[in-house]
Design an enzyme around this catalytic site. Sequence first.
Site, PDB file in Angstrom:
ATOM      1  N   HIS A 319       3.042 -39.463 -24.253  1.00  0.00           N
ATOM      2  CA  HIS A 319       3.027 -40.731 -23.378  1.00  0.00           C
ATOM      3  C   HIS A 319       2.291 -40.361 -22.277  1.00  0.00           C
ATOM      4  O   HIS A 319       2.079 -39.402 -21.632  1.00  0.00           O
ATOM      5  CB  HIS A 319       4.450 -40.935 -22.999  1.00  0.00           C
ATOM      6  CG  HIS A 319       5.315 -41.855 -24.042  1.00  0.00           C
ATOM      7  ND1 HIS A 319       4.664 -42.976 -24.486  1.00  0.00           N
ATOM      8  CD2 HIS A 319       6.333 -41.642 -24.390  1.00  0.00           C
ATOM      9  CE1 HIS A 319       5.741 -43.417 -25.391  1.00  0.00           C
ATOM     10  NE2 HIS A 319       6.627 -42.655 -25.348  1.00  0.00           N
ATOM     11  N   CYS A 379      -1.976 -42.860 -24.078  1.00  0.00           N
ATOM     12  CA  CYS A 379      -2.637 -44.168 -23.226  1.00  0.00           C
ATOM     13  C   CYS A 379      -3.075 -43.858 -22.150  1.00  0.00           C
ATOM     14  O   CYS A 379      -2.726 -42.861 -21.544  1.00  0.00           O
ATOM     15  CB  CYS A 379      -1.410 -45.281 -23.368  1.00  0.00           C
ATOM     16  SG  CYS A 379      -0.980 -45.739 -25.039  1.00  0.00           S
TER      17      CYS A 379
END
Length: 517
Positions: A319, A379
Site C-alpha cells: 500500500h 499507489c
Amino acid sequence: KAQGHVVPAYHSRAEALKFNGRVCTMQRFSLKFPARADYLSAQDMVQVFKLLDSDGSGHLNGDEVQQMFNTMCGCEVSVSGVMDAYTLTQFIRVVEDTDARYPQFRIAENLMKYLKENVEDIQPEGLSIENCQKLFEIMDKDGTGEMDISEMIKMFLFMGVHKLAWFETYREYGTLTSAEELQSALVRMHEEHKEMDISDRVVSFLAKAAESGERPDIDSAEPAEEPADEEVGKKKALLVGINYLGTSNALGGCINDVRNQLQILTEHFGFDRDNILLLTEDQDDDDKRPTKAKIQEGFKWLFDGAEEGDELFFQYSGHGSQCSDPSGQEPDGKNECICPLDCMDGPWPDHVILDNEIYETFYGGLPDGVRCICIFDCCHSGTIADLQCTRAFTFEEADKPRYMEPPEDIAAELQSKGLGERTVKDRSETEPNKKIWTFSGCQDNQTSADATINGQRQGALTWGLSLALVECGYHCSYMELLTATRNNLKGKYTQIPALSTTCEEYYQRPYLEAKAD
C-alpha cells in the site's frame, strides 16, 4: 490561469483526495529526476487532435480551442490569455506543460477517457493500410513504385528503429513494391519487437511529414550510438512485499510480486541469492517481517559497502498513501508515503515511511557511479523518487487498487489542503553522476492494481514488466522495457506507470546492464 493556459474553474477536492487501493506513493520521488518526457504516445496525441479538429483544418481554432481545454481538464473551464489557434505540435506542448504543473487535473487520464468515448470516430491505427499507403508514397520519392534497401534504411534510422529489426525485415522481404507489402513488413516487426512500438513511430513520422508538408529530412539520419558497456561489480537487492494478512487492508499479490522478482533476478540477471534480502510477513522469521524498522534496516543493508560499479535493486509492493506536510516544503502540502506492515500500530507519519526519506536514501545517499534500480508497485508512486525524467502511460479498468486510507486525523488534514501547483527542482547540474532508475505503478492521483492474472494474484505493473522481460529475451533498454510493459497492460488498467531517471541518455542503457547473447 497559468502562463496563458487554463485550469478548471471547479474541481472536486474529494475526488482529488479519495482513491481506492494501492496509492501511487512514489510520484514525487520520480519528479525530481532531471529528465522528463512525454507520457502519452504520439498515436494517442494525434488521435485526440484529429477528434478535436472537427473541421479538418489541421488547426484547433474558435470553439475547438475551448473544447481542447475542456477535454484536457475533464470539465468546463474558463479560457483566457490563450492562443487563437493550435497546431498539433503546439497542442502536444500545451498538454505536456499543463500536466507537468497540474498533475492533480489528470490530463492524461482525461484524454484517454475521451479517446475511449469516441472510439467509433477514431482514425485507423498506426499500421493501417491507409497509413502504410501514405508512408509508401512519401518514401517512394523517385516514383519507381518501389522502396529499395537505401530508402528503407534511411526511414528506419530516422524513426530510431534498431538495426536488428530492419535488417531482419529486409532479409525476409527485400525490395518492397506496394503499400500492402510495407504493411505486412511493419506488422511483422511490430509483433516481434513490441519494445520498439513500430506503430507509434510510423504515426510520429507521418505527423512530422504532415506538419512540414514534405518528407522529413531522413538523409541526415545516423544510426543510434550503442551505449558503451559498463562493468558491473557487486549486486544486491532488497525486496519488500506486504499483503497485510488478517487486516481490513489485506492485499493478495504483493508477496507474489517480490518472490517472482527474486526468481527473475537470480535466474536471468546474475544476482546471488545470498545477496538478496526478502522482507515478507509469510516467513517464520521476525527479522524478515516488513515493519518500518526492518525496512529501514534493509535500506542500510542495501547501501552498506556500495562502491562505484555496484548495482543495487529495490522493489516495494504494498500500500501507499498520503500525509500532510507540516514542513511546508511540498507545494501541494502533502507527502506521499509507503505503508509498512505495522503502519496502523501508531500515529502517522511516525509509522509510515515518507517520500522525503526515500528520496534522501536512494538519491541523496547513492554513491557516485553506483547503479540503483527501484520498482514501486503501489499507489501514489509516480513522483516518489522526485526525478524529472519521466515516461508514463494510461490504461483501462483495474481489478483492486493498492491504497490505504490514512487515519481520520490525517485524512482531515489532507481534505483541508488545496489543489496547489506542483513544482519540480532540477538537480541535473548539481548531481550529474547519480545513476538511478525508478519504475512506478501510477501517478500521484491514481491507484495501482492488485489483480488476478493467469490465476495468480499479483501487481499489474510487476506482471506487465515481467512479461515484457520474457518477450525481450531479458535484454532491452529501460525505455524499450517501459514500452513493452505498456503494450502488455494497455486496455486493461486505469493507471499510468512511469519510468524516471536522472539523465535522458540513461533511458537507452541496457536494463540491469544485461548483455545481448
